[in-house]
Design an enzyme around this catalytic site. Structure first.
Site, PDB file in Angstrom:
ATOM      1  N   HIS A  50       0.834  -1.210   0.000  1.00  0.00           N
ATOM      2  CA  HIS A  50       0.000   0.000   0.000  1.00  0.00           C
ATOM      3  C   HIS A  50       0.867   1.258   0.000  1.00  0.00           C
ATOM      4  CE1 HIS A  50      -3.999   1.886   1.509  1.00  0.00           C
ATOM      5  NE2 HIS A  50      -3.271   2.786   0.877  1.00  0.00           N
ATOM      6  N   HIS A  52       1.573   5.126  -2.177  1.00  0.00           N
ATOM      7  CA  HIS A  52       1.188   6.122  -3.179  1.00  0.00           C
ATOM      8  C   HIS A  52       2.461   6.767  -3.710  1.00  0.00           C
ATOM      9  CE1 HIS A  52      -3.100   6.012  -1.877  1.00  0.00           C
ATOM     10  NE2 HIS A  52      -2.555   5.684  -0.720  1.00  0.00           N
ATOM     11  N   ARG A  54       2.578   8.537  -6.414  1.00  0.00           N
ATOM     12  CA  ARG A  54       2.198   9.821  -7.051  1.00  0.00           C
ATOM     13  C   ARG A  54       2.784   9.960  -8.466  1.00  0.00           C
ATOM     14  NH1 ARG A  54      -1.513  10.384  -3.011  1.00  0.00           N
ATOM     15  NH2 ARG A  54      -0.690  11.120  -1.047  1.00  0.00           N
ATOM     16  N   HIS A 226      -5.445  -0.695   5.660  1.00  0.00           N
ATOM     17  CA  HIS A 226      -5.228   0.125   6.872  1.00  0.00           C
ATOM     18  C   HIS A 226      -6.357   0.033   7.900  1.00  0.00           C
ATOM     19  CE1 HIS A 226      -7.715   2.645   4.385  1.00  0.00           C
ATOM     20  NE2 HIS A 226      -6.729   3.118   3.671  1.00  0.00           N
ATOM     21  N   ASP A 295       0.956   2.491   3.902  1.00  0.00           N
ATOM     22  CA  ASP A 295       0.076   3.522   3.344  1.00  0.00           C
ATOM     23  C   ASP A 295       0.868   4.827   3.187  1.00  0.00           C
ATOM     24  OD1 ASP A 295      -2.007   4.945   2.289  1.00  0.00           O
ATOM     25  OD2 ASP A 295      -3.200   5.029   4.124  1.00  0.00           O
ATOM     26  N   HIS A 299       2.546  14.197   0.866  1.00  0.00           N
ATOM     27  CA  HIS A 299       2.057  15.514   0.447  1.00  0.00           C
ATOM     28  C   HIS A 299       3.139  16.539   0.787  1.00  0.00           C
ATOM     29  CE1 HIS A 299      -2.011  13.998  -0.135  1.00  0.00           C
ATOM     30  NE2 HIS A 299      -1.933  13.396   1.054  1.00  0.00           N
ATOM     31  N   GLY A 315      -2.798  12.030   4.810  1.00  0.00           N
ATOM     32  CA  GLY A 315      -1.791  11.045   4.398  1.00  0.00           C
ATOM     33  C   GLY A 315      -0.446  11.316   5.036  1.00  0.00           C
TER      34      GLY A 315
END
Ligand SMILES: [Zn+2]
Length: 431
Positions: A50, A52, A54, A226, A295, A299, A315
């Site tokens: 899991h 991200h 981006r 999660h 997870d 950002h 996040g």
């Protein structure tokens, strides 16, 4: 090295990116490269299902390079990227485009999750292109169909079953959360407390119950992402087929973090009260929560630091903190090293069908972490390879880190530095 439950001494011979031999005796031929790992423990490279990464239109938050460098530095040799990118991974062309963009730029292996869609042909096409699982956002974070409607959701689950695909679920009731959020906004409220009030634990439990109920007659593999509530874990265990993951921040932090970090610590589902955390931890330690996932959801600090909690991007980054903070619990005897390796390598490989990964065995991919179980480190977000320079664990003193991260036989990271090439490959669904 860690073999079964015990530590044994062995030589691991790597050739052509896979493990050729594991033996007590040194190899007969002189190897090109040799690492003296006598003070280290060889474990399978960690797998994070899991993440991200981006990139593309969100490259100001993270890129394939920075995200996978963070992975390698943190001991992760394989990560699965999530589909809520810009543009989102919602059809075969988008997936193919993402795969071609990632090639040659990745320092860990990368597989892709795609969005769950209703159209069976599209779902099969994405599966064929290599999508490892299909993500369903019950919290309305990415809407490819009306998942609040049982009939639409059943249709999508049928499509997943027909493609023999696995469905991963963000289980929070988005309709209920949205209603509270809109009322709160209309009344001019927007504190972290208001945010927590909208993301009630009950909304996770009801979403877990709903998806397990709807998937029951589909003989479908469902994986809850999660998970943050003990009741949610109980429902997953009762189901018998479903699996679930928990993050280090839900396992080790409680809502007191918001006093220190305010909106920076916001994620979904949110970090819960201590009573939840403690129960979740004991369930994780017993193996009721199958696996650990970060997870990793980066950002910018600007996107995180807001006076109004509704404006803050949810996040937290986790690729560079998960191993040190969790190994610290091994050092304290709160869990065994075996359980940590099962949760971060062996079981993720098994559950997500990643062949030749997750174990140190002859014929398996040479994805290896040489763990320094005694290394003392302090979590310093400013030193992250990730572009997200914040962490709920900032300032924490930890024991244990990846001394070397070997990806497909190449030494990519040493002592937290990236020293090797972008040796990652694209991991595809193979069956
Ligand atoms: Zn996520």
């Amino acid at each position: 090295m860690l073999r079964d439950d015990e530590l044994t001494t062995a030589n691991i011979l790597i050739e052509d990116s896979s493990i050729q031999k594991i033996s007590k005796l040194p190899p007969s031929n002189r190897p090109d490269t040799k690492i003296d790992a006598s003070r280290l423990i060889a474990i399978p490279g960690l797998i994070d299902v899991h993440v991200h990464l981006r990139d593309m239109e969100l490259a100001h938050k993270e890129t394939f390079e920075t995200g996978t460098q963070a992975a390698a530095a943190g001991g992760f040799t394989t990560v699965l990227d999530m589909p809520n990118t810009k543009p989102p991974t919602i059809n075969r062309d988008r997936l193919a485009e993402k795969i071609s963009k990632a090639k040659g730029r990745i320092y860990s292996n990368v597989g892709f999750q795609a969005a769950l869609v209703e159209d069976p042909a599209e779902l099969r096409a994405m599966s064929k292109e290599g999508a490892i699982a299909f993500k369903l956002y019950l919290n309305k974070a990415l809407e490819t169909f009306d998942a609040a409607d049982d009939n639409s959701l059943r249709k999508a689950l049928d499509a997943a079953r027909d493609a023999r695909a696995m469905v991963t679920v963000h289980a929070e009731d988005g309709v209920a959360i949205h209603a509270i959020q809109e009322k709160s906004r209309a009344e001019g409220r927007g504190s972290v407390r208001d945010f927590l009030e909208a993301h009630k634990p009950e909304f996770e439990v009801s979403a877990v119950r709903r998806i397990l109920e709807l998937s029951k007659n589909h003989a479908l593999r469902v994986h809850i992402c999660h998970i943050s509530t003990p009741e949610g874990v109980r429902l997953v265990r009762k189901n018998g087929i479903a699996t679930c993951e928990a993050t280090a921040h839900h396992l080790l932090a409680n809502d007191r973090i918001f006093l220190k970090q305010g909106t920076r610590a916001i994620c979904v589902p949110p970090i819960r009260r201590e009573a939840y955390r403690r129960k979740l931890w004991s369930m994780f330690a017993k193996g009721w929560v199958d696996i650990l996932a970060s997870d990793h959801a980066p950002h910018t600090l600007e996107e995180k630091t807001k006076t109004n909690a509704w404006e803050a991007a949810p996040g937290l980054p986790g690729l560079e903190t998960t191993l040190p903070v969790m190994h610290t619990q091994v050092a304290r005897n709160a869990i065994s090293l075996r359980r940590l390796v099962d949760a971060t390598a062996t079981l993720p490989a098994k559950i997500f069908g990643l062949h030749r990964k997750g174990r140190l065995a002859v014929g398996f991919d040479a994805d290896i972490v040489l763990l320094d179980p005694k290394a003392k480190i302090k979590i310093e977000p400013s030193n992250f390879f990730s572009m997200a320079k914040y962490s709920p664990f900032a300032g924490m003193r930890c024991v244990g880190r990846a001394a070397y991260t070997i990806v497909n036989g190449s030494i990519v990271a040493e002592g937290g530095r990236i020293i090797g090439p972008a040796a990652g490959s694209i991991v595809r669904r193979t069956d």
